[in-house]
Design a protein around this motif. Sequence first.
Motif, mmCIF file in Angstrom:
data_model
loop_
_atom_site.group_PDB
_atom_site.id
_atom_site.type_symbol
_atom_site.label_atom_id
_atom_site.label_comp_id
_atom_site.label_asym_id
_atom_site.label_seq_id
_atom_site.Cartn_x
_atom_site.Cartn_y
_atom_site.Cartn_z
ATOM 1 N N ASP A 86 46.793 24.944 -39.839
ATOM 2 C CA ASP A 86 46.035 25.033 -41.347
ATOM 3 C C ASP A 86 45.863 26.236 -41.655
ATOM 4 N N GLU A 104 43.844 24.043 -45.468
ATOM 5 C CA GLU A 104 45.098 23.777 -46.336
ATOM 6 C C GLU A 104 46.198 23.455 -45.243
ATOM 7 N N GLN A 108 51.031 22.284 -47.630
ATOM 8 C CA GLN A 108 50.090 22.174 -48.760
ATOM 9 C C GLN A 108 49.794 20.876 -49.450
ATOM 10 N N ILE A 111 44.596 19.041 -48.614
ATOM 11 C CA ILE A 111 43.567 20.404 -48.789
ATOM 12 C C ILE A 111 42.139 19.785 -48.599
#
Lengths: 257, 14
Positions: A86, A104, A108, A111
């Motif tokens: 991440d 994140e 993507q 989140i």
Amino acid sequence: MLELRLVQGSLLKKVLESVKDLVTDANFDCSATGFSLQAMDSSHVALVALLLRSEGFEHYRCDRNLSMGMNLNNMSKMLKCAGNDDIITIKADDGSDTVTFMFESPTQDKIADFEMKLMDIDSEHLGIPEAEYHAIVRMPSAEFARICKDLSSIGDTVVISVTKEGVKFSTRGDIGTANIVCRQNTSVDKPEESTIIEMNEPVSLTFALRYMNSFTKATPLANSVTISLSSELPVVVEYKIAEMGYIRFYLAPKIED
Amino acid sequence: DSKQGNILSFFKKV
């Protein structure tokens, strides 16, 4: 306003794992230079100094110097919720009593944000002078961790001696004694696997193994560790954090009564 | 016998 985006979020996770057992609460200082921390353990025997330089962040916004008091155990709990791949962003508003960690996933598609309460910490900032060391040993970090772990099953303290023969780690306990000598070895193909000993003069110092073992929790951060010794100063055990900075542990020696 | 040294005897507060 503070916003720091670290693409290699695992670095921050590893940093926390390496300090949370040594220090309970600490101020993280944010300035144009970077994200840093200086803290002692509760008995003032060891000190940790961390620097993550601003250039190492993908995005670094720090409008004014900010000191954020955090409980490292709680911070670790939050960072454990970030995946190893991440991207981690640290965010705080001026005057806020919270900090937000945003995680994140690399693609993507996930989140997350975790908001943590900050705390007021009265911390003493210590001046660490530039110093000439009697000896500086660079060795594979895993090798150093192995030595500290092995010796702590025999005794409570380690004597680190540097001579022209090499660096010797010794301990003694109720069941017997142990000596491990590492010689300079620069013949290996990979520089991170070499042992390099720079000696200005021989030095021998005694340290508590409990602390040394705690420092080796930083092993996942770097392939090499540098141990700087001087008879007049705490030992420095340094792990470089790739292209970003360092984590340095200072440990006061045992002194003959 | 040895006693444990203290960081504050090496580094001063700034």
